[in-house]
Scaffold this active site. Structure first.
Site, PDB file in Angstrom:
ATOM      1  N   GLY A  12       0.863  -1.180   0.000  1.00 48.71           N
ATOM      2  CA  GLY A  12       0.000   0.000   0.000  1.00 48.71           C
ATOM      3  C   GLY A  12       0.897   1.227   0.000  1.00 48.71           C
ATOM      4  O   GLY A  12       2.051   1.167  -0.450  1.00 48.71           O
ATOM      5  N   TYR A  13       0.397   2.336   0.546  1.00 51.11           N
ATOM      6  CA  TYR A  13       1.178   3.578   0.531  1.00 51.11           C
ATOM      7  C   TYR A  13       2.508   3.423   1.276  1.00 51.11           C
ATOM      8  O   TYR A  13       3.562   3.814   0.780  1.00 51.11           O
ATOM      9  CB  TYR A  13       0.378   4.716   1.149  1.00 51.11           C
ATOM     10  N   ASN A  37       2.636  -8.961  -1.169  1.00 51.29           N
ATOM     11  CA  ASN A  37       1.310  -8.334  -1.170  1.00 51.29           C
ATOM     12  C   ASN A  37       0.263  -9.334  -1.634  1.00 51.29           C
ATOM     13  O   ASN A  37       0.542 -10.194  -2.470  1.00 51.29           O
ATOM     14  CB  ASN A  37       1.298  -7.104  -2.088  1.00 51.29           C
ATOM     15  N   GLU A 170     -16.418  12.006   1.855  1.00 51.42           N
ATOM     16  CA  GLU A 170     -15.911  11.896   0.471  1.00 51.42           C
ATOM     17  C   GLU A 170     -16.820  10.966  -0.349  1.00 51.42           C
ATOM     18  O   GLU A 170     -17.084  11.224  -1.518  1.00 51.42           O
ATOM     19  CB  GLU A 170     -14.468  11.389   0.476  1.00 51.42           C
ATOM     20  N   LYS A 379      -7.060  18.926  -4.577  1.00 52.01           N
ATOM     21  CA  LYS A 379      -7.230  17.496  -4.269  1.00 52.01           C
ATOM     22  C   LYS A 379      -6.587  16.642  -5.379  1.00 52.01           C
ATOM     23  O   LYS A 379      -5.935  15.639  -5.111  1.00 52.01           O
ATOM     24  CB  LYS A 379      -8.724  17.183  -4.157  1.00 52.01           C
TER      25      LYS A 379
HETATM   26  P1  FAD Z   1      -2.848   0.543   2.664  1.00 49.45           P
HETATM   27  O1  FAD Z   1      -2.564   1.649   1.724  1.00 49.45           O
HETATM   28  O2  FAD Z   1      -4.259   0.226   2.977  1.00 49.45           O
HETATM   29  O3  FAD Z   1      -2.118  -0.758   2.102  1.00 49.45           O
HETATM   30  C1  FAD Z   1      -2.127  -1.999   2.737  1.00 49.45           C
HETATM   31  C2  FAD Z   1      -1.668  -3.036   1.729  1.00 49.45           C
HETATM   32  O4  FAD Z   1      -1.477  -4.286   2.400  1.00 49.45           O
HETATM   33  C3  FAD Z   1      -2.670  -3.289   0.606  1.00 49.45           C
HETATM   34  O5  FAD Z   1      -1.997  -3.378  -0.621  1.00 49.45           O
HETATM   35  C4  FAD Z   1      -3.298  -4.632   0.982  1.00 49.45           C
HETATM   36  O6  FAD Z   1      -3.720  -5.375  -0.141  1.00 49.45           O
HETATM   37  C5  FAD Z   1      -2.107  -5.315   1.674  1.00 49.45           C
HETATM   38  N1  FAD Z   1      -2.527  -6.334   2.632  1.00 49.45           N
HETATM   39  C6  FAD Z   1      -3.430  -6.225   3.613  1.00 49.45           C
HETATM   40  N2  FAD Z   1      -3.519  -7.367   4.310  1.00 49.45           N
HETATM   41  C7  FAD Z   1      -2.634  -8.217   3.747  1.00 49.45           C
HETATM   42  C8  FAD Z   1      -2.261  -9.550   4.010  1.00 49.45           C
HETATM   43  N3  FAD Z   1      -2.803 -10.243   5.010  1.00 49.45           N
HETATM   44  N4  FAD Z   1      -1.333 -10.120   3.226  1.00 49.45           N
HETATM   45  C9  FAD Z   1      -0.744  -9.430   2.212  1.00 49.45           C
HETATM   46  N5  FAD Z   1      -1.060  -8.176   1.915  1.00 49.45           N
HETATM   47  C10 FAD Z   1      -1.993  -7.562   2.673  1.00 49.45           C
HETATM   48  N6  FAD Z   1      -5.538   9.528   3.705  1.00 49.45           N
HETATM   49  C11 FAD Z   1      -5.012  10.711   3.327  1.00 49.45           C
HETATM   50  O7  FAD Z   1      -3.868  11.026   3.712  1.00 49.45           O
HETATM   51  N7  FAD Z   1      -5.697  11.575   2.520  1.00 49.45           N
HETATM   52  C12 FAD Z   1      -6.918  11.281   2.008  1.00 49.45           C
HETATM   53  O8  FAD Z   1      -7.507  12.066   1.279  1.00 49.45           O
HETATM   54  C13 FAD Z   1      -7.519  10.033   2.379  1.00 49.45           C
HETATM   55  N8  FAD Z   1      -8.704   9.680   1.852  1.00 49.45           N
HETATM   56  C14 FAD Z   1      -9.202   8.430   2.130  1.00 49.45           C
HETATM   57  C15 FAD Z   1     -10.391   8.051   1.490  1.00 49.45           C
HETATM   58  C16 FAD Z   1     -10.905   6.788   1.709  1.00 49.45           C
HETATM   59  C17 FAD Z   1     -12.168   6.375   0.990  1.00 49.45           C
HETATM   60  C18 FAD Z   1     -10.239   5.881   2.593  1.00 49.45           C
HETATM   61  C19 FAD Z   1     -10.790   4.490   2.814  1.00 49.45           C
HETATM   62  C20 FAD Z   1      -9.063   6.258   3.220  1.00 49.45           C
HETATM   63  C21 FAD Z   1      -8.525   7.532   3.000  1.00 49.45           C
HETATM   64  N9  FAD Z   1      -7.331   7.936   3.597  1.00 49.45           N
HETATM   65  C22 FAD Z   1      -6.776   9.158   3.254  1.00 49.45           C
HETATM   66  C23 FAD Z   1      -6.594   7.058   4.539  1.00 49.45           C
HETATM   67  C24 FAD Z   1      -5.494   6.284   3.796  1.00 49.45           C
HETATM   68  O9  FAD Z   1      -5.999   5.666   2.654  1.00 49.45           O
HETATM   69  C25 FAD Z   1      -4.830   5.246   4.706  1.00 49.45           C
HETATM   70  O10 FAD Z   1      -4.403   5.876   5.875  1.00 49.45           O
HETATM   71  C26 FAD Z   1      -3.627   4.604   3.978  1.00 49.45           C
HETATM   72  O11 FAD Z   1      -4.100   3.833   2.892  1.00 49.45           O
HETATM   73  C27 FAD Z   1      -2.789   3.742   4.899  1.00 49.45           C
HETATM   74  O12 FAD Z   1      -1.695   3.236   4.204  1.00 49.45           O
HETATM   75  P2  FAD Z   1      -1.061   1.816   4.559  1.00 49.45           P
HETATM   76  O13 FAD Z   1       0.185   1.700   3.759  1.00 49.45           O
HETATM   77  O14 FAD Z   1      -0.989   1.642   6.037  1.00 49.45           O
HETATM   78  O15 FAD Z   1      -2.143   0.758   4.076  1.00 49.45           O
END
Ligand code: FAD
Length: 405
Positions: A12-13, A37, A170, A379
């Site tokens: 993810g991010y 992933n 949103e 945005k």
């Molecule tokens: P994620 O980006 O969710 O990535 C997690 C990754 O891990 C994914 O690829 C998933 O497939 C993988 N994964 C999960 N479980 C497993 C597993 N068991 N095995 C292997 N892979 C796995 N934040 C902002 O800063 N600005 C915004 O405007 C904003 N808007 C949002 C709008 C919406 C609709 C939503 C839902 C969230 C928004 N957010 C925003 C919050 C933001 O999206 C999250 O905080 C961010 O995605 C977190 O990043 P991460 O890397 O922790 O996880």
């Protein structure tokens, strides 16, 4: 000499940012880097409200991971993480096991339902590509079925959104743009559609500037959203929800679609693997490592960091997850070079923009309040920036939001 093995869980991010920064910082002979992933694609979680409402195709929000990593430096493994065995330094995947010297846990969060009965079973979530696709198709099914039935069920055309935080608002912004299209497509009278947003807190978008909140509410109300503020969802059923204000007796609101968009917790795998967590989030050290585990970094929605200025946790955001990915990569590079002075992570919050649909938004950027088309433009700049940081100009040209207004 054996090279250290760095395993990154989640693309993810946070995880993908760690991988693409690490591949620049570390030479092929310095470390083996493995990225794991669930899917072979990354999705822009921050765009999922658009795919869920149906204003954007779900293929637009995702791209192949192999296209943005340097395959000579990073091995990509498509598999699902089941558990982490810290003592044996290995990760149990669905199809195999993988050992590590250094681990990055970046598997994001999951919806927090606060134990509300029926939400897990009957409400839709906006959490990944699959859930977004299912929600969009469910709403279309409700509209299509409405006209097929002799005895009309008006509740098929009612959509309830639980939560008036960032995700809920949103989604409502996109939904109010999509409903007129759906009505046209399925020959449904627009006046029969109901969109209700239920929020337990005393305000929409808690923590946002009141003037911007007022603007957002009036824009969404103008497009047909009814807000029930200070009202808690007590139960979700296949027919709708039960809500109550204060100590009042709960009453039923029937709806064909209930969406839960209020609250996020850390990934359950983290707690299951024995890390001490609060709502699934681990309070990480300033260098982003898990306390007591010098070989494990936790970043993104499964990590918790306190904003000392207000003594509250930083909200889980993509902005912070990506910045953590950058720091995490630099700290990993330092560790494999046997350096002990790791960098301290300090979020650099540039602003927040909350979309109210394609052409409208509210936000605070570099301390300045913005709303309307100016904010909507901003945005898109933010959305494109996250693509740029992972895949540079080619990714922006392929996936970016290039129609600015
Ligand atoms: P994620 O980006 O969710 O990535 C997690 C990754 O891990 C994914 O690829 C998933 O497939 C993988 N994964 C999960 N479980 C497993 C597993 N068991 N095995 C292997 N892979 C796995 N934040 C902002 O800063 N600005 C915004 O405007 C904003 N808007 C949002 C709008 C919406 C609709 C939503 C839902 C969230 C928004 N957010 C925003 C919050 C933001 O999206 C999250 O905080 C961010 O995605 C977190 O990043 P991460 O890397 O922790 O996880």
């Amino acid at each position: 000499m054996r090279k250290p093995k760095i395993v990154i869980l989640g693309a993810g991010y946070g995880g993908l940012m760690t991988a693409v920064r690490l591949q620049k910082l570390v030479g092929v002979n310095e470390a083996d880097i493995v990225l794991v992933n669930k899917n072979d694609y990354h999705y822009e979680t921050t765009w999922l409200h658009e795919a869920s409402a149906g204003t954007m195709h779900h293929d637009k929000v995702r791209y192949e991971i192999r296209n943005v990593i340097d395959k000579s430096k990073v091995e990509f493994v498509q598999d699902t993480v089941l558990e982490i065995n810290k003592d044996e330094k290995k990760v149990i995947l669905e199809k195999s096991e993988i050992s590590y010297d250094y681990l990055v846990i970046a598997i994001g969060g999951e919806p927090e339902t606060f134990g509300i009965k029926g939400l897990k079973e009957f409400a839709f979530g906006i959490t990944n590509v699959n859930s977004s696709r299912q929600l969009r198709e469910h709403m279309e099914y409700q509209f299509a079925t409405y006209n097929m039935e002799e005895e009309k069920k008006e509740e098929r055309l009612s959509i309830i959104v639980g939560g008036a935080g960032f995700t809920g608002i949103e989604f409502l912004g996109e939904l109010t743009n999509r409903i007129p299209e759906l009505c046209h497509e399925y020959d449904v009278d627009f006046n029969k559609v109901k969109i209700i947003c239920v929020e337990a807190a005393p305000t929409v978008l808690p923590g946002f500037d009141p003037e911007l909140v007022k603007y957002a509410v009036s824009q969404l109300e103008r497009k047909g959203v009814e807000f029930l503020i200070g009202t808690a969802i007590k139960e979700c059923t296949p027919e709708g929800i039960f809500v109550a204000k204060g100590e009042d007796e709960p009453h039923e609101i029937k709806a064909g679609t209930v969406v839960w968009a209020a609250g996020i917790r850390g990934n359950a795998i983290v707690e299951k693997s024995g890390f001490e967590a609060m709502r699934g989030r681990v309070k990480v050290q300033l260098d982003l490592r898990a306390p007591g585990h010098d070989d494990v970094f936790i970043i993104g929605d499964s990590a918790l960091m306190i904003n000392e200025e207000i003594n509250r946790p930083y909200p889980p955001t993509a902005q912070i997850a990506m910045q953590q990915g950058e720091t995490c990569a630099r700290n990993l590079a330092a560790l494999i070079r046997n350096k002990t002075d790791l960098e301290t992570f300090k979020p650099d919050i540039k602003g927040t923009v909350c979309s109210l649909g394609e052409d409208d938004a509210i936000g605070v950027v570099f301390g300045k309040k913005i709303m309307g088309t100016k904010a909507a433009f901003m945005k898109k700049v933010v959305d494109n920036r996250s693509l740029y940081m992972i895949g540079g100009v080619p990714l922006v040209l392929k996936k970016g939001k290039l129609k600015f207004l």
